[in-house]
Design a protein around this motif. Structure first.
Motif, short mmCIF file in Angstrom:
data_model
loop_
_atom_site.label_atom_id
_atom_site.label_comp_id
_atom_site.label_asym_id
_atom_site.label_seq_id
_atom_site.Cartn_x
_atom_site.Cartn_y
_atom_site.Cartn_z
N LYS A 196 7.39 -1.82 -5.26
CA LYS A 196 5.92 -1.80 -5.19
C LYS A 196 5.42 -2.62 -4.01
O LYS A 196 4.57 -2.18 -3.23
CB LYS A 196 5.34 -2.32 -6.51
N LYS A 197 5.96 -3.85 -3.87
CA LYS A 197 5.55 -4.72 -2.78
C LYS A 197 6.00 -4.16 -1.43
O LYS A 197 5.28 -4.25 -0.43
CB LYS A 197 6.13 -6.12 -2.98
N ALA A 198 7.19 -3.58 -1.41
CA ALA A 198 7.70 -3.01 -0.16
C ALA A 198 6.83 -1.86 0.31
O ALA A 198 6.46 -1.78 1.49
CB ALA A 198 9.14 -2.55 -0.35
N PHE A 199 6.45 -0.97 -0.61
CA PHE A 199 5.61 0.16 -0.23
C PHE A 199 4.23 -0.32 0.22
O PHE A 199 3.64 0.24 1.16
CB PHE A 199 5.45 1.15 -1.38
N SER A 200 3.72 -1.36 -0.42
CA SER A 200 2.43 -1.91 -0.02
C SER A 200 2.46 -2.34 1.45
O SER A 200 1.51 -2.10 2.21
CB SER A 200 2.07 -3.10 -0.92
N GLN A 201 3.57 -2.95 1.87
CA GLN A 201 3.71 -3.38 3.26
C GLN A 201 3.86 -2.18 4.19
O GLN A 201 3.31 -2.16 5.29
CB GLN A 201 4.92 -4.31 3.41
N VAL A 202 4.63 -1.16 3.75
CA VAL A 202 4.81 0.06 4.55
C VAL A 202 3.45 0.73 4.81
O VAL A 202 3.12 1.11 5.94
CB VAL A 202 5.76 1.04 3.85
N LYS A 203 2.66 0.85 3.76
CA LYS A 203 1.34 1.48 3.86
C LYS A 203 0.42 0.68 4.79
O LYS A 203 -0.30 1.24 5.62
CB LYS A 203 0.74 1.58 2.46
N LYS A 204 0.49 -0.64 4.64
CA LYS A 204 -0.30 -1.53 5.49
C LYS A 204 0.07 -1.36 6.96
O LYS A 204 -0.80 -1.27 7.84
CB LYS A 204 -0.07 -2.98 5.05
N ASP A 205 1.38 -1.28 7.24
CA ASP A 205 1.86 -1.10 8.62
C ASP A 205 1.46 0.26 9.17
O ASP A 205 1.11 0.39 10.35
CB ASP A 205 3.38 -1.26 8.67
N LEU A 206 1.52 1.28 8.33
CA LEU A 206 1.17 2.64 8.76
C LEU A 206 -0.31 2.72 9.15
O LEU A 206 -0.67 3.27 10.21
CB LEU A 206 1.49 3.63 7.64
N LEU A 207 -1.17 2.14 8.34
CA LEU A 207 -2.61 2.13 8.65
C LEU A 207 -2.89 1.28 9.90
O LEU A 207 -3.75 1.63 10.71
CB LEU A 207 -3.40 1.58 7.45
N LYS A 208 -2.17 0.18 10.03
CA LYS A 208 -2.32 -0.67 11.22
C LYS A 208 -1.97 0.12 12.49
O LYS A 208 -2.66 0.01 13.52
CB LYS A 208 -1.41 -1.89 11.08
N LEU A 209 -0.92 0.92 12.40
CA LEU A 209 -0.52 1.76 13.53
C LEU A 209 -1.61 2.77 13.88
O LEU A 209 -2.01 2.90 15.05
CB LEU A 209 0.77 2.52 13.19
N ILE A 210 -2.11 3.48 12.87
CA ILE A 210 -3.12 4.53 13.10
C ILE A 210 -4.39 3.94 13.71
O ILE A 210 -4.96 4.49 14.66
CB ILE A 210 -3.43 5.27 11.78
N GLU A 211 -4.82 2.80 13.18
CA GLU A 211 -6.04 2.15 13.70
C GLU A 211 -5.85 1.68 15.14
O GLU A 211 -6.76 1.77 15.97
CB GLU A 211 -6.42 0.97 12.80
N THR A 212 -4.68 1.18 15.46
CA THR A 212 -4.41 0.72 16.82
C THR A 212 -4.29 1.90 17.78
O THR A 212 -4.67 1.81 18.95
CB THR A 212 -3.12 -0.13 16.86
N ILE A 213 -3.77 3.03 17.30
CA ILE A 213 -3.71 4.26 18.10
C ILE A 213 -5.13 4.71 18.45
O ILE A 213 -5.42 5.09 19.59
CB ILE A 213 -2.96 5.38 17.34
#
Length: 718
Positions: free
Chosen positions: A91-108
């Motif tokens: 659960k915690k691992a996926f939370s970080q994955v999702k956070k990183d994915l959104l961070k990538l999209i926003e920075t793009i």
């Protein structure tokens, strides 16, 4: 589906709004409709990221528990596997994955690709997955990217296309490659062209390696008479073996240029570089060389005179084999490799520093450590102090179990097993090892995990050169290991054999990336007399004298034909003795740099004549024949009577025929009436000396007066 339509379909399926609400089941599942499945399979025409481990997505759901051990610092539960740094639960691992994915999209969306390129920008994804996500979500026409997402592959493509080294930056390499794109060509079409170029080059390298495999025997002996350039040739053979697996394009180019231009000086520099980095080792066998020096042996340790100890010391063959095997194993790793030895050394230094400043280093309440090292300063164990006094925590157990602890295979102290067969379920000091492992993990995180994880090594070849291999007692030196050097018995092959060494009791094998190249002087020992076991396991390549190499060497202000001279001498030697005792062309190669009659005289006085004395056991008559100095070759009925006779003046080996009564004053019944005396001419060797070797007097078959001052010579076709 085309590249563009695949990208459009992906964005329609996985817009930013859906990512914000995405569940772990939508991100990774077994139904072929997850985000990760789309990223890897349904957009593969956009850019291929197939292969490798599914952990590249940060977390993934498995159908069955992984059968292979997961790389260090990854965790699992009954459904998922994930990177340990992302959290203690799925659960915690996926939370970080999702956070990183959104961070990538926003920075793009902001167009800040420079921030994205930083290695620590996101934890969840490696570079290849990260740049594919960037490519898919990038809508900015000014921010152009190639759909080749592996930075290392992109740099190789740049090197292939331009023959120049690529920048370390993925974005900078992309920019340089795009600058080479024709204006009218579509980016996706251009990427496809670059990818085909890369695949073609890879196939050519693969074919080249296959061809190299056929040419390079694992065990090779270069044999021939003295001075044929065996040691010279061994440099070329060693580099040929090394560059079969070399991946550094600049080094490969440097080597091939030197080889094509026959630049010996440059080849030697490259050879020395590989000796310095440990890929090439050079040793010489002799009559007293032994197994203990070559493989391993017990040596006295004189550092402590009060208490003399004996230690097992590795020999050059074992050291080089272990080095080659280490590379073989690391090159076969699919994931990053944990540098355990480096980490242990750093941790020991950290413990010592703490003890120096704080007087102790605690791993638990009232439980501290001291460091123990051998006489060479190498760490061997910790000793506990405090509530558990003088308990030894050995380096061997730490090396055996610490990585298991990091992987989560050791969850409690009872998982640490005894070091040898025992009735107990766990190691007697297991509880202390467990406390130590906790401290080591803390140090690992504090000191930076990435520092101790390296990419799989590029496969390398290693070479052990054994000069004068026939001078050693092969059976005695190799011992039981003679079997292990056979091609199919080597580590990495299906029929590999591992033996236990007699002194250390360690398991040992010879890896398939270690090549043995020996040199053998046939004048010392004929190949027919070689140890049968050695002959069966080695490929033999004959290196004979090559007089043609002397063709272009002209001795200043003379007409001496060096090629004809050497050819004539060797024909005579082969007739009088055998082909194993001919004279090598290498003796005369210094004349390239110094083509003078003085240098040629030095070679004959210091090299050739002493060698002939050794060959013919001081049979001076045969030596004269080889050098064209025999009285019959000079057209004389008998030998000279005086040392200063005219014919003697131009002979390398002078001789006179002397009568018994002139020496001892009477005719002795037990002594021959006449005897021939010999000596090396002490006067300067002139042009005529050397031309006499391959030229004979025109009137040699006539009865000449031995005091005739005139001497006419002509070439002989011996």
């Amino acid at each position: 589906m085309s590249n563009i339509s695949e990208k459009e379909a992906f964005l329609k399926k996985w817009p930013k709004e859906k990512i914000e609400k995405m569940t772990i089941k939508e991100y990774t599942n077994l139904e072929k409709n997850s985000f990760t499945y789309w990223l890897e399979h349904k957009t593969k025409n956009v850019g291929n990221i197939l292969g490798g481990n599914a952990l590249k997505f940060g977390i993934y759901k498995f159908n069955k528990p992984p059968s292979e051990k997961l790389p260090i610092l990854f965790k699992t539960d009954d459904q998922y596997a994930w990177k340990a740094e992302l959290g203690n639960s799925a659960k915690k691992a996926f939370s970080q994955v999702k956070k990183d994915l959104l961070k990538l999209i926003e920075t793009i969306e902001k167009g800040d690709f420079e921030s994205i390129e930083k290695s620590n920008f996101v934890k969840s994804f490696g570079p290849t997955v990260k740049w594919k996500i960037v490519f898919l979500y990038n809508q900015d026409n000014d921010k152009k990217l190639l759909n080749i997402f592996n930075p290392e592959t992109l740099r190789k493509i740049y090197k292939i296309k331009t023959s120049k080294e690529a920048p370390n930056s993925y974005l900078e390499t992309t920019k340089k490659l795009l600058a080479l794109k024709p204006n009218e060509q579509d980016i996706l079409e251009y990427s496809q062209e670059l990818w085909k170029l890369y695949k073609k080059n890879s196939q050519e390298e693969k074919n080249q390696n296959k061809n190299s495999d056929k040419k390079l025997p694992f065990n090779l002996i270069l044999y021939g008479p003295p001075g044929t350039g065996k040691t010279y040739k061994v440099v070329e053979k060693a580099l040929e073996i090394i560059f079969e697996k070399e991946t550094d394009n600049s080094l490969k180019e440097r080597y091939h240029n030197a080889k094509e231009n026959n630049n010996r000086e440059e080849l030697k520099k490259i050879f020395d570089k590989y000796r310095e980095n440990g890929q090439i080792e050079f040793i010489t066998f002799h009559q007293n060389y032994s197994y203990e020096e070559f493989v391993e042996g017990i040596k006295p340790d004189f550092d402590n005179e009060e208490n003399l100890k004996y230690k097992i010391e590795d020999g050059i063959f074992k050291i080089h084999s272990l080095k080659a095997n280490d590379n073989l194993k690391k090159s076969q790793e699919k994931e990053k490799v944990f540098e355990l030895s480096k980490f242990i050394n750093d941790f020991v230094n950290y413990v010592e520093t703490k003890i120096q400043h704080n007087k102790k280093f605690e791993i638990d309440t009232n439980l501290s450590l001291t460091v123990n090292k051998n006489s060479d300063g190498e760490f061997i164990s910790f000793t506990t102090k405090g509530r558990a006094n003088i308990q030894s925590l050995s380096k061997k157990i730490i090396e055996r179990d610490f990585e298991k602890y990091l992987r989560g295979e050791i969850k409690q102290y009872s998982d640490i097993k005894p070091s040898r067969d025992s009735n107990t379920e766990y190691h007697g000091n297991a509880i202390y090892y467990f406390s130590l492992f906790k401290k080591m993990k803390e140090f690992l995180k504090k000191n930076g995990e990435e520092k101790y994880f390296t990419k799989p090594e590029n496969p390398k070849n290693f070479v052990l050169i054994i000069d004068e291999i026939n001078r050693g007692n092969i059976s005695k030196i190799f011992g039981e290991l003679i079997t292990l050097i056979e091609k199919d018995k080597r580590l990495g092959n299906d029929e590999a054999i591992i033996l236990k060494l007699p002194y250390s009791n360690e398991p040992f094998g010879v890896p398939k990336n270690l090549y043995i190249v020996g040199t053998m002087n046939t004048a010392d020992r004929s190949i027919a007399l070689m140890d049968t076991a050695l002959r069966r396991r080695f490929h033999f390549e004959e290196i004979m004298p090559d007089p043609i190499l002397l063709t272009n060497i002209t001795i200043n202000e003379t007409e001496i034909d060096l090629e004809k001279m050497l050819e004539t001498m060797n024909t005579r030697i082969e007739y009088l003795y055998d082909r194993d005792h001919t004279i090598g062309h290498a003796y005369f190669m210094p004349l390239k740099e110094e083509p003078t009659i003085e240098k040629l005289e030095e070679i004959f006085r210091n090299k050739i004549i002493p060698l002939l004395q050794e060959y013919f056991y001081d049979d001076w008559e045969k030596i004269q024949i080889v050098l064209g100095n025999h009285h019959k070759q000079l057209g004389l009925n008998g030998d000279c009577k005086k040392w200063d006779d005219e014919k003697n003046k131009t002979r390398f080996i002078q001789s006179i025929q002397i009568e018994e009564d002139k020496v001892i004053g009477f005719d002795h019944n037990d002594i021959e009436n006449e005897k021939t005396l010999y000596r090396v001419n002490q006067k300067e060797f002139t042009e005529v000396f050397f031309k006499k070797i391959y030229c004979l007097p025109k009137d040699k078959n006539k009865n000449n007066n031995q005091n005739d001052n005139k001497e006419t010579i002509t070439e002989t076709n011996e």
